[in-house]
Write a protein that holds these residues in place. Structure first.
Motif, PDB file in Angstrom:
ATOM      1  N   GLN A   1      -4.644  -1.231  -7.812  1.00 47.32           N
ATOM      2  CA  GLN A   1      -4.547   0.062  -7.750  1.00 47.32           C
ATOM      3  C   GLN A   1      -3.335   0.304  -8.464  1.00 47.32           C
ATOM      4  N   HIS A   2      -2.296  -0.508  -8.150  1.00 47.09           N
ATOM      5  CA  HIS A   2      -0.875  -0.318  -8.908  1.00 47.09           C
ATOM      6  C   HIS A   2      -1.084  -0.668 -10.388  1.00 47.09           C
TER       7      HIS A   2
ATOM      8  N   ALA B   1      -3.901  -0.589 -12.114  1.00 53.09           N
ATOM      9  CA  ALA B   1      -4.499   0.733 -12.797  1.00 53.09           C
ATOM     10  C   ALA B   1      -3.986   2.002 -13.046  1.00 53.09           C
ATOM     11  N   ARG B   2      -2.797   2.104 -12.136  1.00 57.70           N
ATOM     12  CA  ARG B   2      -1.808   3.109 -12.735  1.00 57.70           C
ATOM     13  C   ARG B   2      -0.907   3.291 -13.682  1.00 57.70           C
TER      14      ARG B   2
ATOM     15  N   GLU C   1       0.927  -1.221   0.175  1.00 57.76           N
ATOM     16  CA  GLU C   1      -0.018   0.082   0.056  1.00 57.76           C
ATOM     17  C   GLU C   1       0.954   1.194   0.111  1.00 57.76           C
ATOM     18  N   ASP C   2       0.391   2.409  -0.335  1.00 58.87           N
ATOM     19  CA  ASP C   2       1.122   3.636  -0.432  1.00 58.87           C
ATOM     20  C   ASP C   2       1.853   4.003   0.580  1.00 58.87           C
TER      21      ASP C   2
ATOM     22  N   GLN D   1      -5.919  -5.612  -3.238  1.00 65.13           N
ATOM     23  CA  GLN D   1      -6.370  -4.192  -3.346  1.00 65.13           C
ATOM     24  C   GLN D   1      -5.275  -3.413  -3.997  1.00 65.13           C
ATOM     25  N   ALA D   2      -4.053  -3.411  -3.149  1.00 61.37           N
ATOM     26  CA  ALA D   2      -2.891  -2.418  -3.641  1.00 61.37           C
ATOM     27  C   ALA D   2      -2.485  -2.774  -5.174  1.00 61.37           C
TER      28      ALA D   2
END
Length: 317
Positions: free
Chosen positions: A115-116, A118-119, A79-80, A111-112
């Motif tokens: 998101q990763h 998707a970026r 996660e960030d 989830q991380a």
């Protein structure tokens, strides 16, 4: 290893599969009080070694505390805040992410990772679940004036100190040295030794470096794992308890009473680890009512729950 059945996979009322494994629980003196399988046989603790590696770094002069110390003990989800923390550790030592020699990877948190991707981002060492540990290792090297280019070599002063620390808290010599998934040396000890070490960390007196590691893990469980991770859920629900998962079906827990638990699932699967840990803690008299969701794992059929992974009858009794 002479493993025994520790978990059962039920699909409806049909016993579909079983997981064999070895489990040991030690008392406050480090003596086994519960043994299933052959806990004296040696195994690679994998990432369950990380709190012991972090202790070695503190003993070698690393000044790290709080959430960043917890991150040094982590197999983080990516996660960030995990990534930012690893970079913060590096920056405190005057280093950048290029110094990391852990394996390039994507975040392991579901989830991380989504998101990763998707970026539009790819694999890199800083996203690897061990980047907090590697950042702390590099910072330890800088404190001591040791070379950072070969910090993963088993003969490097950092790794020699790590081996000595593991032998000290486990109360036994390292039996084998290998290469972990992240590239760092991994030191094999018995599961009894691993349980003993975790009990010693969790019950260490305030003011000791052992207590410093345990306090950081207990206070910042989100930094040790991440959102939804069973190791995070367990520590968040049970104050004073430290827990660390490891690859190939390893799990270790330390209780503030000085008791320790270690297990290995023989087939290396992760799905039964938390189920077995919760069953063992219950047998030790720990109130596990707040972690009942970890006591079984759903077995799905056509998208709905049709069964469960449960502790074996012998373990649950």
């Amino acid at each position: 290893m002479g493993h025994e059945v520790v978990a059962e996979v039920w699909r409806g009322d049909f016993l579909e599969s079983v997981h064999h494994g070895t489990v040991v629980a030690t008392d406050a003196s480090g003596t086994p009080r519960l043994e299933i399988g052959r806990p004296g046989d040696v195994a690679f603790p994998r990432s369950s070694n990380k709190p012991l590696q972090a202790l070695a770094m503190l003993r070698s002069g690393l000044d790290l505390d709080g959430e960043l110390l917890a991150l040094a003990c982590a197999s983080h989800s990516g996660e960030d805040f995990h990534i930012e923390g690893a970079l913060q550790i590096l920056a405190s030592a005057g280093l950048g992410e290029e110094a990391l020699q852990c394996t390039p990877d994507l975040p392991i948190g579901e989830q991380a990772r989504a998101q990763h991707l998707a970026r539009g981002l790819g694999a890199a060492p800083k996203y690897m679940n061990c980047s907090g540990k590697h950042a702390a290792m590099l910072a330890t090297c800088v404190v001591n004036g040791w070379s950072t280019d070969d910090y993963l070599d088993p003969t490097h002063p950092l790794q020699v100190a790590t081996r000595e620390t593991i032998e000290d808290v486990a109360g036994e010599p390292v039996a084998q040295v290998g290469v972990d998934g992240c590239g760092a040396p991994i030191f094999a000890i018995s599961l009894t030794g691993l349980a003993r070490a975790f009990g010693r960390l969790a019950s260490a007196p305030a003011g000791t470096l052992e207590h410093r590691v345990a306090a950081a893990m207990s206070a910042y469980p989100q930094w040790v794992g991440g959102t939804g991770r069973d190791v995070t859920v367990l520590m968040d629900a049970l104050p004073g308890v430290i827990a660390k998962d490891g690859a190939e079906g390893v799990y270790a827990v330390g209780l503030p009473t000085g008791e320790g638990v270690a297990l290995k699932i023989a087939d290396g699967s992760s799905r039964a680890r938390a189920v077995v840990i919760v069953a063992v803690l219950k047998r030790l008299g720990v109130d596990v009512s707040k972690v009942e969701d970890l006591a079984t794992v759903p077995v799905l059929g056509h998208g709905r729950t049709v069964g469960a992974v449960k502790p074996s009858l012998a373990l649950a009794s």
